[in-house]
Enzyme design. Structure first.
Site, short mmCIF file in Angstrom:
data_model
loop_
_atom_site.label_atom_id
_atom_site.label_comp_id
_atom_site.label_asym_id
_atom_site.label_seq_id
_atom_site.Cartn_x
_atom_site.Cartn_y
_atom_site.Cartn_z
N ASN A 177 -3.09 6.47 -4.05
CA ASN A 177 -3.73 7.60 -3.36
C ASN A 177 -2.67 8.67 -3.12
O ASN A 177 -1.80 8.50 -2.26
CB ASN A 177 -4.35 7.10 -2.05
CG ASN A 177 -5.05 8.22 -1.28
OD1 ASN A 177 -4.89 9.40 -1.58
ND2 ASN A 177 -5.82 7.84 -0.28
N HIS A 213 -11.56 12.21 -5.81
CA HIS A 213 -10.32 11.85 -5.10
C HIS A 213 -10.10 10.36 -5.32
O HIS A 213 -11.04 9.57 -5.26
CB HIS A 213 -10.48 12.17 -3.61
CG HIS A 213 -9.36 11.61 -2.78
ND1 HIS A 213 -8.04 11.76 -3.11
CD2 HIS A 213 -9.38 10.87 -1.63
CE1 HIS A 213 -7.29 11.15 -2.21
NE2 HIS A 213 -8.07 10.60 -1.31
N CYS A 227 -6.52 14.70 2.39
CA CYS A 227 -6.99 14.34 1.03
C CYS A 227 -8.11 15.25 0.55
O CYS A 227 -8.41 15.29 -0.65
CB CYS A 227 -7.45 12.88 1.01
SG CYS A 227 -6.16 11.73 1.51
O1 UT7 Z 1 -7.70 9.19 1.14
C1 UT7 Z 1 -8.34 9.34 2.36
C2 UT7 Z 1 -9.50 8.46 2.48
N1 UT7 Z 1 -9.06 7.09 2.58
C3 UT7 Z 1 -9.86 6.15 2.13
O2 UT7 Z 1 -10.88 6.44 1.57
C4 UT7 Z 1 -9.49 4.71 2.38
C5 UT7 Z 1 -10.72 3.95 2.82
N2 UT7 Z 1 -10.52 2.54 3.10
C6 UT7 Z 1 -10.16 1.64 2.14
O3 UT7 Z 1 -9.87 2.00 1.02
C7 UT7 Z 1 -10.20 0.18 2.50
O4 UT7 Z 1 -10.75 0.04 3.79
C8 UT7 Z 1 -8.80 -0.51 2.46
C9 UT7 Z 1 -8.34 -0.67 1.02
C10 UT7 Z 1 -7.80 0.31 3.24
C11 UT7 Z 1 -8.87 -1.90 3.08
O5 UT7 Z 1 -9.86 -2.68 2.44
P1 UT7 Z 1 -10.92 -3.52 3.34
O6 UT7 Z 1 -11.74 -4.28 2.39
O7 UT7 Z 1 -11.63 -2.51 4.22
O8 UT7 Z 1 -9.99 -4.48 4.16
P2 UT7 Z 1 -9.83 -4.62 5.75
O9 UT7 Z 1 -9.11 -3.46 6.29
O10 UT7 Z 1 -11.15 -4.97 6.33
O11 UT7 Z 1 -8.88 -5.89 5.84
C12 UT7 Z 1 -9.33 -7.17 5.40
C13 UT7 Z 1 -8.22 -8.18 5.65
C14 UT7 Z 1 -7.67 -8.14 7.07
O12 UT7 Z 1 -7.36 -9.48 7.43
P3 UT7 Z 1 -8.37 -10.31 8.36
O13 UT7 Z 1 -8.47 -9.54 9.66
O14 UT7 Z 1 -9.67 -10.37 7.61
O15 UT7 Z 1 -7.69 -11.63 8.51
C15 UT7 Z 1 -6.37 -7.37 6.96
O16 UT7 Z 1 -5.43 -7.73 7.92
O17 UT7 Z 1 -7.11 -7.88 4.81
C16 UT7 Z 1 -5.91 -7.79 5.58
N3 UT7 Z 1 -5.03 -6.82 4.94
C17 UT7 Z 1 -4.20 -7.14 3.95
N4 UT7 Z 1 -3.95 -8.30 3.32
C18 UT7 Z 1 -3.05 -8.28 2.32
C19 UT7 Z 1 -4.90 -5.49 5.21
N5 UT7 Z 1 -4.00 -4.93 4.40
C20 UT7 Z 1 -3.54 -5.93 3.60
C21 UT7 Z 1 -2.61 -5.98 2.56
N6 UT7 Z 1 -2.41 -7.16 1.94
N7 UT7 Z 1 -1.96 -4.90 2.11
#
Ligand code: UT7
Length: 320
Positions: free
Chosen positions: A277, A247, A114
């Site tokens: 993305n 980005h 990215c």
């Molecule tokens: O382009 C390269 C650079 N990439 C980035 O910059 C991406 C950086 N990261 C992010 O954008 C965020 O971390 C995400 C959007 C990927 C995730 O958001 P988050 O607020 O960090 O969520 P999380 O990974 O901590 O997940 C929270 C909860 C989890 O459930 P529990 O363990 O709290 O019960 C996940 O299992 O959300 C769950 N979860 C989902 N739920 C519904 C993860 N993916 C999904 C989903 N739908 N698609």
């Protein structure tokens, strides 16, 4: 003094749109979760057989037209991509052929995931300022959808396909003002696609894996540091920035970077909700949208920033 300046932009998105509601039918997710955690509402998906070089071609043709040049004026092509058509030859060489370029310029791919487009702009600027190239086609193009595990809700809801292109040319007037790139390979496992080819077989898991929260935390800190660095190098303050073209990975990362800069979101180009993305394509896609909408005006200062797998990250300041 020779500068490099962007003289034309173009972009292309495949026809097929996949909404969050479509994704609700594929994995255990919801439109509400995806929008609130990432800001994404829909993304475009390449058709079967539509390759990265096909997307790159459409974006490039528009950039060439906007720049008022012909393809054979281009003496260097840099394609930033992490989803090339083939292992080799490079997508840049395939694009050179599709554009009908026979003038014998150079062409290569640049792999910084990215972060690829800011790396590519920096490279083009250096080639031009060194006098080794005069007219450079810089492309960010990706078919990320083919690297997604459609059973992994943590990643498949985030990415999309698309391409953006710019023509950079030698100029007496300032264009690229400063650039700062970084990488830190110690974090390679946090965002990766492990597969490789060995004796004709794909070995390892070829799909994108991401430790989302760890990437998020690193991104917010690294991006705010690198934008400070690049502004210091150009002797500029936040008040001098007319547009942040970031980005497009997560609206919360974009908002945090804008806030640290003291920039209103009115000065930030956001296309994430419709594009998802698109990795190295996200900045040139956003740039082209803002240029064609007439938002970016001659003489304005633009700040581009990105972070991706590796980690690689960087920022570029340029005058339009
Ligand atoms: O382009 C390269 C650079 N990439 C980035 O910059 C991406 C950086 N990261 C992010 O954008 C965020 O971390 C995400 C959007 C990927 C995730 O958001 P988050 O607020 O960090 O969520 P999380 O990974 O901590 O997940 C929270 C909860 C989890 O459930 P529990 O363990 O709290 O019960 C996940 O299992 O959300 C769950 N979860 C989902 N739920 C519904 C993860 N993916 C999904 C989903 N739908 N698609």
């Amino acid at each position: 003094m020779i500068y490099s300046k962007i003289i034309g932009t173009g972009s292309y998105l495949p026809d097929k749109v996949l909404t969050n509601f479509d994704l609700e039918k594929i994995v255990d997710t919801s439109d509400e979760w995806i929008v609130s955690r990432s800001g994404i509402r829909e993304r475009h998906i390449a058709a079967e057989g539509q390759m990265t070089s096909d997307l790159a071609l459409q974006a490039s043709l528009k950039a060439i037209e906007a720049a008022g040049i012909v393809a054979n004026d281009i003496d260097l092509i840099i394609v930033a991509t992490t989803s090339p058509d083939k292992i080799f030859p490079s997508t840049a060489c395939l694009l050179q052929d599709k554009l009908g370029i026979t003038s014998g310029g150079a062409a290569f791919d640049l792999q910084a995931v990215c972060g690829g487009f800011v790396y590519a702009i920096n490279s083009a600027d250096l080639y031009i300022r060194a006098g080794q190239a005069r007219t450079v086609l810089v492309v960010g193009a990706e078919v990320m959808s083919r690297m997604l595990d459609w059973t992994d809700r943590a990643t498949c809801v985030l990415f999309g396909d698309g391409a953006g292109a710019v023509i950079m040319q030698a100029s007496d007037a300032p264009g690229v003002l400063a650039a700062k790139l970084h990488s830190d390979g110690r974090h390679h496992a946090l965002l990766r696609a492990d597969g490789n080819i060995c004796n004709g077989e794909v070995q390892g898991d070829p799909f994108i894996k991401m430790e989302g929260q760890a990437v998020f935390k690193f991104a917010v800190t690294a991006l705010s540091r690198v934008v400070d660095e690049v502004m210091l190098e150009a002797n500029m303050k936040s008040a001098d920035i007319d547009w942040l073209v970031p980005h497009q990975a997560n609206i919360r990362i974009i908002e945090a970077t804008a806030k640290k800069l003291g920039l209103s979101m009115d000065n930030v180009v956001v296309t994430l909700s419709h594009h998802g993305n698109t990795s190295s394509a996200s900045i040139p896609l956003a740039l082209d949208v803002a240029v064609r909408e007439g938002r970016i005006k001659v003489g304005q200062n633009l700040l581009l920033e990105a972070i991706g797998g590796g980690f690689t990250w960087g920022a570029v300041l340029l005058r339009w």
